[in-house]
Scaffold this motif. Structure first.
Motif, PDB file in Angstrom:
ATOM      1  N   UNK A   1       5.873  10.497 -37.295  1.00 59.63           N
ATOM      2  CA  UNK A   1       6.402  11.071 -36.067  1.00 59.63           C
ATOM      3  C   UNK A   1       5.843  10.338 -34.856  1.00 59.63           C
ATOM      4  N   UNK A   2       4.535  10.112 -34.846  1.00 62.86           N
ATOM      5  CA  UNK A   2       3.925   9.454 -33.700  1.00 62.86           C
ATOM      6  C   UNK A   2       4.479   8.069 -33.441  1.00 62.86           C
ATOM      7  N   UNK A   3       4.691   7.302 -34.511  1.00 61.13           N
ATOM      8  CA  UNK A   3       5.173   5.930 -34.389  1.00 61.13           C
ATOM      9  C   UNK A   3       6.686   5.816 -34.533  1.00 61.13           C
ATOM     10  N   UNK A   4       7.363   6.916 -34.897  1.00 59.00           N
ATOM     11  CA  UNK A   4       8.806   6.912 -35.147  1.00 59.00           C
ATOM     12  C   UNK A   4       9.172   5.849 -36.174  1.00 59.00           C
TER      13      UNK A   4
ATOM     14  N   UNK B   1      12.274  10.176 -42.034  1.00 51.07           N
ATOM     15  CA  UNK B   1      11.033  10.881 -42.389  1.00 51.07           C
ATOM     16  C   UNK B   1      10.679  11.991 -41.413  1.00 51.07           C
ATOM     17  N   UNK B   2      10.605  11.680 -40.120  1.00 48.39           N
ATOM     18  CA  UNK B   2      10.152  12.685 -39.159  1.00 48.39           C
ATOM     19  C   UNK B   2      11.277  13.266 -38.335  1.00 48.39           C
ATOM     20  N   UNK B   3      12.495  12.720 -38.461  1.00 46.81           N
ATOM     21  CA  UNK B   3      13.623  13.263 -37.725  1.00 46.81           C
ATOM     22  C   UNK B   3      13.705  12.859 -36.276  1.00 46.81           C
ATOM     23  N   UNK B   4      13.008  11.781 -35.893  1.00 45.24           N
ATOM     24  CA  UNK B   4      13.120  11.304 -34.515  1.00 45.24           C
ATOM     25  C   UNK B   4      14.515  10.735 -34.277  1.00 45.24           C
ATOM     26  N   UNK B   5      14.855  10.539 -33.010  1.00 43.22           N
ATOM     27  CA  UNK B   5      16.150   9.936 -32.693  1.00 43.22           C
ATOM     28  C   UNK B   5      16.253   8.540 -33.300  1.00 43.22           C
ATOM     29  N   UNK B   6      15.137   7.808 -33.288  1.00 46.69           N
ATOM     30  CA  UNK B   6      15.135   6.475 -33.898  1.00 46.69           C
ATOM     31  C   UNK B   6      15.388   6.558 -35.392  1.00 46.69           C
TER      32      UNK B   6
END
Length: 455
Positions: free
Chosen positions: A48-51, A85-90
């Motif tokens: 999540x932190x690194x997207x 993995x984290x569901x970020x926009x990226x």
């Protein structure tokens, strides 16, 4: 009576792999939808932190190609949640790029929806100022400074944005951060099936065949109807039993009888689990209590510095019989040497010494006091910059190679795992958000982009 909905869940996470034959079996059983998770917080805050995704593009593409072909052939929707993995926009864009290329290669033309769950600092601060943000235990009230420190923040969607995308005509839905259960629950709820059996079925199926007697790489097939659900493995040599199905409510829940979703709470106290045969289980009696206030859980990660890791192994029986003493001596010596050589105070860096094979996993809860035959020693150093973290790890190098206990009259030798032993891990992160937002509407915090829709 509402028509039953049949859900094919091929595995617990796209990219983890599954036999293609199991997907074919699911289609033959009449699947109405394919639902698969794409990530979680299980692997820690870095993603999540690194997207950045946890699994490789090749692994995700292999699984996604099979599922896209299956969805196109059966003319059913494919839903993937927590993309990247984290569901970020990226992460959503990354999976969407893979999907576009695969569909182009295979000559497929499936309307696709991208649902973004990334949250801006400004929006979260607005919710905070309006009193709509509430902490979940064990955290306290959220501070604006904590929000500003996060590199990425996501909101965990329920089924509602997915249903909205399907209603708009999407056949492939790539969602950002979502509850694991929302993916399988979306179509049954959209078609009017009761929430109790739907959410319980989705919970049991979320990790593929983890709810079976032989959890390997594979999936399950779930049929939800007006009074309950039936579940079976896609592997013909594996079984679901009442125990294996009921036990999945113990997985990642604080309460084995209740599980909170954005829209309310699943309650399985009255659920009855019945074996239909040696492979299938029928569940009835599950209920769902709508909440007075719909909420969206926030997840956010912030940088904590840079890490360098070093790893060695100890076989010396004298030290293995005195590991606590040796570890304490190591910590004292490292602090002393860092002050001498680098001029750093102990408040300018941090380090963690983990003794694998002794107490690295359970700590003080580790049972027994028999000396192990060998122990792996991991040193993790955290500092404001990578160079400093590595310099501290290098300062520890002689200690990790030869440090004796104070009573030893000889110099022991330990075994480094690699040369050089120092591995620069880059920027490190920590989770700092464990809060919920009172939703204005169930879809207001999420943004949907449609592509490939017919004119």
């Amino acid at each position: 009576m509402t028509e039953a909905v049949r859900i094919l869940v091929p595995c617990g996470a796209i990219g983890a792999g599954f036999p293609e034959s199991q997907v074919e079996r699911g289609l033959a059983l009449g699947a109405d939808v394919i639902a698969v998770d794409g990530g979680s917080t299980d692997s820690g805050p870095y993603y999540l932190g690194a997207a950045q995704p946890k699994l490789s593009a090749a692994a995700v593409a292999r699984d996604l190609r099979i599922l896209l072909r299956a969805a196109a052939r059966a003319d059913i929707p494919l839903i993937v949640g927590s993309c990247g993995t984290s569901g970020t926009d990226a992460g959503v864009d990354w999976v969407a790029g893979i999907a576009r290329q695969l569909m182009a290669d295979d000559g497929l033309s499936l309307p696709m929806a991208r649902i973004y769950s990334g949250q801006s600092v400004a929006d979260i601060k607005e919710h905070l100022n309006a009193g709509r943000v509430h902490p979940l235990p064990p955290l306290g009230d959220l501070r604006a400074e904590t929000v500003e420190d996060c590199t990425h923040i996501v909101g965990m969607m329920g089924h509602e944005p997915i249903v909205e995308a399907l209603a708009a005509g999407a056949r492939v839905v790539l969602a950002g951060r979502a509850t694991d259960t929302a993916l399988a629950a979306a179509v049954p709820l959209m078609r009017g099936l009761p929430a109790g059996p739907t959410w319980h079925a989705a919970k049991v199926a979320e990790c593929g065949d983890q709810c079976t007697t032989a959890p390997r790489a594979g999936g399950v097939f779930v049929t939800v109807d007006d009074t309950g659900f039936t579940i079976e493995p896609l592997d013909p040599d594996t079984a679901c039993t009442p125990t294996s199905v009921a036990a999945h409510m113990l997985y990642e829940t604080a309460d084995p009888f209740e599980m909170r979703e954005p829209a309310g709470t699943l309650d399985v106290r009255e659920a009855a689990y019945t074996a239909l045969d040696d492979r299938r289980v029928r569940v009835e009696g599950s209920r769902f209590h709508l909440a007075e206030q719909h909420t969206v859980k926030l997840e956010g990660a912030r940088p904590t510095g840079f890490e360098t890791m070093s790893f060695t192994a100890i076989r010396d029986p004298h030290i293995l019989g005195r590991l606590d003493s040796w570890a304490g001596f190591f910590r004292t010596m490292l602090v002393k040497r860092v002050t001498q050589t680098l001029g750093l105070g102990d408040d300018e860096y941090a380090f963690d010494l983990r003794l694998y094979g002794y107490d690295a996993v359970l700590g003080d809860l580790e049972p027994g006091d028999t000396p192990p035959r060998e122990v792996g020693v991991m040193l993790l150093v955290n500092a404001p910059d990578q160079a400093t973290a590595t310099a501290i790890a290098k300062t520890a190098n002689p200690l990790m190679l030869h440090l004796p206990t104070p009573d030893m009259r000889y110099l022991p030798s330990f075994a480094f795992a690699s040369s050089p032993p120092e591995v620069e891990r880059g920027r490190a992160y920590e989770f700092v958000l464990h809060h919920v937002v009172d939703s204005v509407t169930p879809t207001a915090m999420f943004r949907t982009e449609l592509e490939g829709m017919p004119l």
